[in-house]
Design an enzyme around this catalytic site. Sequence first.
Site, PDB file in Angstrom:
ATOM      1  N   LYS A 139       0.836  -1.211   0.000  1.00  0.00           N
ATOM      2  CA  LYS A 139       0.000   0.000   0.000  1.00  0.00           C
ATOM      3  C   LYS A 139       0.867   1.257   0.000  1.00  0.00           C
ATOM      4  CE  LYS A 139      -4.379  -1.832   1.487  1.00  0.00           C
ATOM      5  NZ  LYS A 139      -5.565  -1.735   2.318  1.00  0.00           N
TER       6      LYS A 139
ATOM      7  N   LYS B  23     -10.713  -4.160  -3.358  1.00  0.00           N
ATOM      8  CA  LYS B  23     -11.768  -3.181  -3.639  1.00  0.00           C
ATOM      9  C   LYS B  23     -11.211  -1.789  -3.816  1.00  0.00           C
ATOM     10  CE  LYS B  23     -13.429  -3.804   0.928  1.00  0.00           C
ATOM     11  NZ  LYS B  23     -12.281  -3.490   1.778  1.00  0.00           N
TER      12      LYS B  23
ATOM     13  N   LYS C 229      -3.619  -9.749  -5.910  1.00  0.00           N
ATOM     14  CA  LYS C 229      -4.934 -10.099  -5.364  1.00  0.00           C
ATOM     15  C   LYS C 229      -5.996  -9.086  -5.787  1.00  0.00           C
ATOM     16  CE  LYS C 229      -5.824  -8.174  -0.838  1.00  0.00           C
ATOM     17  NZ  LYS C 229      -7.247  -7.855  -0.990  1.00  0.00           N
TER      18      LYS C 229
HETATM   19  P1  ATP Z   1      -8.442  -2.894   0.479  1.00  0.00           P
HETATM   20  O1  ATP Z   1      -7.932  -2.900  -0.926  1.00  0.00           O
HETATM   21  O2  ATP Z   1      -9.052  -1.590   0.886  1.00  0.00           O
HETATM   22  O3  ATP Z   1      -7.453  -3.424   1.477  1.00  0.00           O
HETATM   23  P2  ATP Z   1      -9.636  -5.490   0.373  1.00  0.00           P
HETATM   24  O4  ATP Z   1     -10.415  -5.893  -0.825  1.00  0.00           O
HETATM   25  O5  ATP Z   1      -8.273  -6.050   0.535  1.00  0.00           O
HETATM   26  O6  ATP Z   1      -9.660  -3.907   0.447  1.00  0.00           O
HETATM   27  P3  ATP Z   1     -10.201  -5.815   3.213  1.00  0.00           P
HETATM   28  O7  ATP Z   1     -11.234  -4.970   3.859  1.00  0.00           O
HETATM   29  O8  ATP Z   1      -8.760  -5.471   3.407  1.00  0.00           O
HETATM   30  O9  ATP Z   1     -10.526  -5.873   1.643  1.00  0.00           O
HETATM   31  O10 ATP Z   1     -10.428  -7.324   3.652  1.00  0.00           O
HETATM   32  C1  ATP Z   1     -11.702  -7.817   4.026  1.00  0.00           C
HETATM   33  C2  ATP Z   1     -11.688  -9.327   4.055  1.00  0.00           C
HETATM   34  O11 ATP Z   1     -11.682  -9.833   2.714  1.00  0.00           O
HETATM   35  C3  ATP Z   1     -10.483  -9.947   4.737  1.00  0.00           C
HETATM   36  O12 ATP Z   1     -10.924 -11.082   5.471  1.00  0.00           O
HETATM   37  C4  ATP Z   1      -9.599 -10.368   3.597  1.00  0.00           C
HETATM   38  O13 ATP Z   1      -8.786 -11.445   3.936  1.00  0.00           O
HETATM   39  C5  ATP Z   1     -10.619 -10.756   2.544  1.00  0.00           C
HETATM   40  N1  ATP Z   1     -10.098 -10.540   1.196  1.00  0.00           N
HETATM   41  C6  ATP Z   1      -9.633  -9.381   0.683  1.00  0.00           C
HETATM   42  N2  ATP Z   1      -9.261  -9.529  -0.584  1.00  0.00           N
HETATM   43  C7  ATP Z   1      -9.482 -10.844  -0.896  1.00  0.00           C
HETATM   44  C8  ATP Z   1      -9.285 -11.634  -2.074  1.00  0.00           C
HETATM   45  N3  ATP Z   1      -8.782 -11.111  -3.187  1.00  0.00           N
HETATM   46  N4  ATP Z   1      -9.647 -12.946  -2.039  1.00  0.00           N
HETATM   47  C9  ATP Z   1     -10.167 -13.492  -0.915  1.00  0.00           C
HETATM   48  N5  ATP Z   1     -10.358 -12.801   0.229  1.00  0.00           N
HETATM   49  C10 ATP Z   1     -10.032 -11.495   0.259  1.00  0.00           C
HETATM   50 MG    MG Z   2      -7.007  -5.438   2.211  1.00  0.00          MG
END
Ligand code: ATP
Ligand code: MG
Length: 331
Positions: free
Chosen positions: A113, A198, A195
């Site tokens: 990040k 969002k 990965k």
């Molecule tokens: P950001 O980019 O803002 O970090 P994010 O998509 O990584 O958003 P988080 O809020 O950090 O989402 O994570 C929320 C949950 O979703 C966590 O349990 C994380 O492990 C899971 N998660 C995030 N991205 C993935 C992915 N690509 N595949 C499976 N699980 C995910």
């Molecule tokens: Mg995340």
Amino acid sequence: MRFLSGIQPSGNITLGNYIGAVKQFVKLQDHPDFTDFMVFVADLHAITVPQDRQALKKNIRSLVAIYLACGLDPSKVHIFIQSEVSEHAELAWVLECNSYIGELERMTQYKDKKAKQTEGVSAGLLTYPSLMAADILLYDADCVPVGQDQKQHLELTRTLAERFNNKYGETFVVPKPFIAPSGAKIMSLTDPTKKMSKSDPNPKAFISLLDDINIIRKKIKSAVTDLDAKVAFDPENKPGISNLLTILSCCTDTKIEDLVKKYENSNYATFKEDVANAVVNEIEPIQKKYNELINSPIIDEVLDQGRDYAKYLARKKISKVYNKVGLGRKR
Ligand code: ATP
Ligand code: MG
């Protein structure tokens, strides 16, 4: 056993969050091992990177509606907003004072990040794992389901809990990680070696649960694959196709090896069409429920109850912690 997990309202929840997190929570909420089930909106975490005020407020409410639309049942699950329970920030400070800069700097998410920030890197981005540890340790959560990406943070939580317990006496339960065996990590559609996130600036990289159905189909059809034209599971050499296989497997509850057999003579277009249909079948009913819920008073009722319950547990814990550390007046 107490279950706890949270998602950041840093954008619209993606298919990755759904498969890796929410879908698992929904399955687990009925598991008899859990006496207590807590799911929160991690808004304090979201501001570790810049957020637009209006969008953040909207995403917080939207995430709660998504939780409910996906099937979390408020009679079984306490749903709350992290910033409404101020003890998260209070415990985070104490844990930051017991975390080493070196161990925080080693975290992959911080490095990733940090590399993406154009307007300076906040101190919060570095201390994010201490806040995450506070979220977990505040409630003595013993089961914390995390995707592969959060595994490192959970290990640090365990280290911090053990360090605190050794220094100040038994205070925290050391949490166990729980990683789903398949579909734990969904990859980006535009770069399947990264990965799905969002907060990715490129909306083609992820599928949002709130995307228009036609957009979802388009995104899957244009997902990056390879030139080899054979449907096979090989995350190293065929990350794009392997990611789509994982998605299809999770959306249809079918084993990857069975899917590989089924599609061994199919072309990518047919395969992608089936993946798109499976994803749409999964997401369409969620969107319908979401639209019914988003403006209903149920959301505030659920959040008030969740906050009161969380606050009750958190207050007891933070008093104990402050006392052990020697903060405040003698009692
Ligand atoms: P950001 O980019 O803002 O970090 P994010 O998509 O990584 O958003 P988080 O809020 O950090 O989402 O994570 C929320 C949950 O979703 C966590 O349990 C994380 O492990 C899971 N998660 C995030 N991205 C993935 C992915 N690509 N595949 C499976 N699980 C995910
Ligand atoms: Mg995340």
